[in-house]
Write a protein that holds these residues in place. Structure first.
Motif, PDB file in Angstrom:
ATOM      1  N   LEU A   1       1.609  -6.469  -1.793  1.00  0.00           N
ATOM      2  CA  LEU A   1       1.230  -5.486  -0.776  1.00  0.00           C
ATOM      3  C   LEU A   1      -0.224  -5.059  -0.825  1.00  0.00           C
ATOM      4  N   VAL A   2      -0.768  -4.893  -2.033  1.00  0.00           N
ATOM      5  CA  VAL A   2      -2.123  -4.339  -2.138  1.00  0.00           C
ATOM      6  C   VAL A   2      -3.180  -5.214  -1.484  1.00  0.00           C
ATOM      7  N   PRO A   3      -3.241  -6.506  -1.747  1.00  0.00           N
ATOM      8  CA  PRO A   3      -4.286  -7.271  -1.072  1.00  0.00           C
ATOM      9  C   PRO A   3      -4.019  -7.495   0.413  1.00  0.00           C
TER      10      PRO A   3
ATOM     11  N   PRO B   1      -4.585  -0.590   0.563  1.00  0.00           N
ATOM     12  CA  PRO B   1      -5.443  -0.377  -0.596  1.00  0.00           C
ATOM     13  C   PRO B   1      -4.599   0.201  -1.730  1.00  0.00           C
ATOM     14  N   GLU B   2      -5.058   0.042  -2.955  1.00  0.00           N
ATOM     15  CA  GLU B   2      -4.252   0.438  -4.111  1.00  0.00           C
ATOM     16  C   GLU B   2      -3.886   1.920  -4.081  1.00  0.00           C
ATOM     17  N   LYS B   3      -4.826   2.766  -3.630  1.00  0.00           N
ATOM     18  CA  LYS B   3      -4.535   4.210  -3.624  1.00  0.00           C
ATOM     19  C   LYS B   3      -3.397   4.539  -2.653  1.00  0.00           C
ATOM     20  N   CYS B   4      -3.298   3.779  -1.553  1.00  0.00           N
ATOM     21  CA  CYS B   4      -2.206   4.013  -0.601  1.00  0.00           C
ATOM     22  C   CYS B   4      -0.884   3.475  -1.138  1.00  0.00           C
ATOM     23  N   TYR B   5      -0.945   2.356  -1.857  1.00  0.00           N
ATOM     24  CA  TYR B   5       0.281   1.837  -2.479  1.00  0.00           C
ATOM     25  C   TYR B   5       0.842   2.885  -3.443  1.00  0.00           C
ATOM     26  N   ASP B   6      -0.032   3.437  -4.271  1.00  0.00           N
ATOM     27  CA  ASP B   6       0.408   4.442  -5.240  1.00  0.00           C
ATOM     28  C   ASP B   6       0.970   5.668  -4.527  1.00  0.00           C
ATOM     29  N   ARG B   7       0.321   6.054  -3.427  1.00  0.00           N
ATOM     30  CA  ARG B   7       0.748   7.244  -2.699  1.00  0.00           C
ATOM     31  C   ARG B   7       2.146   7.054  -2.083  1.00  0.00           C
TER      32      ARG B   7
ATOM     33  N   VAL C   1       4.656   4.899  -5.355  1.00  0.00           N
ATOM     34  CA  VAL C   1       4.757   5.466  -6.698  1.00  0.00           C
ATOM     35  C   VAL C   1       5.059   6.962  -6.605  1.00  0.00           C
ATOM     36  N   GLN C   2       4.247   7.666  -5.778  1.00  0.00           N
ATOM     37  CA  GLN C   2       4.478   9.098  -5.587  1.00  0.00           C
ATOM     38  C   GLN C   2       5.530   9.365  -4.507  1.00  0.00           C
ATOM     39  N   TRP C   3       5.896   8.323  -3.750  1.00  0.00           N
ATOM     40  CA  TRP C   3       6.878   8.420  -2.670  1.00  0.00           C
ATOM     41  C   TRP C   3       6.519   9.488  -1.649  1.00  0.00           C
ATOM     42  N   ASP C   4       5.223   9.565  -1.346  1.00  0.00           N
ATOM     43  CA  ASP C   4       4.760  10.474  -0.291  1.00  0.00           C
ATOM     44  C   ASP C   4       4.792   9.684   1.028  1.00  0.00           C
ATOM     45  N   LEU C   5       5.993   9.532   1.582  1.00  0.00           N
ATOM     46  CA  LEU C   5       6.200   8.652   2.733  1.00  0.00           C
ATOM     47  C   LEU C   5       5.722   9.250   4.053  1.00  0.00           C
ATOM     48  N   LEU C   6       5.232  10.493   4.006  1.00  0.00           N
ATOM     49  CA  LEU C   6       4.729  11.119   5.229  1.00  0.00           C
ATOM     50  C   LEU C   6       3.209  11.245   5.216  1.00  0.00           C
TER      51      LEU C   6
ATOM     52  N   LYS D   1      -0.808   4.914   8.724  1.00  0.00           N
ATOM     53  CA  LYS D   1      -1.592   4.290   9.790  1.00  0.00           C
ATOM     54  C   LYS D   1      -2.216   2.982   9.299  1.00  0.00           C
ATOM     55  N   THR D   2      -2.682   2.988   8.047  1.00  0.00           N
ATOM     56  CA  THR D   2      -3.243   1.769   7.467  1.00  0.00           C
ATOM     57  C   THR D   2      -2.192   0.682   7.365  1.00  0.00           C
ATOM     58  N   LEU D   3      -0.996   1.053   6.872  1.00  0.00           N
ATOM     59  CA  LEU D   3       0.100   0.095   6.737  1.00  0.00           C
ATOM     60  C   LEU D   3       0.504  -0.471   8.100  1.00  0.00           C
ATOM     61  N   LEU D   4       0.606   0.415   9.098  1.00  0.00           N
ATOM     62  CA  LEU D   4       0.979  -0.013  10.449  1.00  0.00           C
ATOM     63  C   LEU D   4      -0.072  -0.940  11.036  1.00  0.00           C
ATOM     64  N   SER D   5      -1.331  -0.562  10.884  1.00  0.00           N
ATOM     65  CA  SER D   5      -2.428  -1.356  11.438  1.00  0.00           C
ATOM     66  C   SER D   5      -2.491  -2.745  10.807  1.00  0.00           C
ATOM     67  N   LYS D   6      -2.394  -2.782   9.471  1.00  0.00           N
ATOM     68  CA  LYS D   6      -2.444  -4.071   8.770  1.00  0.00           C
ATOM     69  C   LYS D   6      -1.255  -4.950   9.156  1.00  0.00           C
TER      70      LYS D   6
END
Length: 248
Positions: free
Chosen positions: A13-15, A19-25, A28-33, A39-44
């Motif tokens: 997912l990261v590459p 970006p790694e900070k969004c993957y962690d968010r 890892v932190q499960w901040d799904l909102l 927006k980054t995930l949707l755009s990519k």
């Protein structure tokens, strides 16, 4: 503690999508909102989907020409201007180092449009001219991608995309109107181009922040929408000389 699946999932997912900070968010932190990362995930995701889909967008048009052995209803000037616009997007994106997911479909559409250019010339009895055009285009593209080409020229080429797109689509629309049908124009290709250009408005702003590039897709969407409307309008129109065979 991270699960065993986290590491391989992160490697994928990261590459590609985050970006790694969004993957962690998100994972890892499960901040799904978290809106910016979503927006980054949707755009990519949309961008990569468009790139993958672009491999097939103009193939229906290519196959329709090959099957009919005719370029009836296609405006060569329109196809060439479409090629100019796609070339500008590819060269501009490469020289600015934009992510491939934000422009990759332009590369594949460019190659397919180049094929259509040659086929239109070929079926008009101008095969030698078509071959010369391919050779000239290859040299021109190499020159534009060369480090020797000034950045101002590349920016001007991208800025010329808007008039090129408008002129090209209006030429095709005029040809359709004059003929009273859309000839060998592929409806599948037209609607895929319309949907793709609409989606690219969002992804280009999100991934590149380049409003010149986004503006081209806004104009492209309007023009592709015009051609799509004509396809629907002339859906049942018959091509002269192509009357269906009567049953015996």
């Amino acid at each position: 503690m991270a699960s065993e699946l986290d590491v391989p999932l992160k490697r994928v997912l990261v590459p590609l999508l985050l970006p790694e900070k969004c993957y962690d968010r998100l994972f890892v932190q499960w901040d799904l909102l978290h809106v910016p990362c979503l927006k980054t995930l949707l755009s990519k995701g949309l961008g990569l989907g468009i790139v993958a889909g672009s491999l097939l967008v103009k193939l229906p048009q290519v196959f329709k020409l090959l099957r009919a052995k005719s370029a009836e209803g296609l405006s060569l000037q329109s196809v060439v201007l479409d090629l100019v616009a796609l070339t500008g997007t590819v060269v501009y994106s490469v020289t600015h180092g934009f992510p491939f997911s934000s422009w990759g479909e332009a590369l594949f559409l460019m190659l397919q449009t180049l094929t259509i250019c040659f086929l239109v010339m070929h079926y008009r009895g101008q095969s030698a001219r078509g071959a010369a055009f391919l050779a000239f285009y290859a040299l021109l593209l190499l020159g534009l991608l060369s480090p020797l080409t000034p950045s101002a020229v590349i920016t001007l080429l991208q800025a010329s995309n808007m008039p090129a797109v408008v002129a090209g689509k209006l030429l095709q629309a005029a040809t359709n109107y004059r003929n009273g049908h859309t000839g060998q124009l592929s409806a599948i290709t037209v609607f895929l181009l319309f949907g793709g250009s609409l989606t690219r408005i969002f992804t280009s702003i999100q991934e590149t922040g380049d409003y010149l590039m986004a503006g081209v897709f806004v104009v492209s969407s309007l023009c592709n929408g015009l051609i799509a409307a004509q396809v629907l309008l002339y859906w049942n129109a018959k091509i002269p000389g192509k009357e269906p065979k009567k049953e015996q």
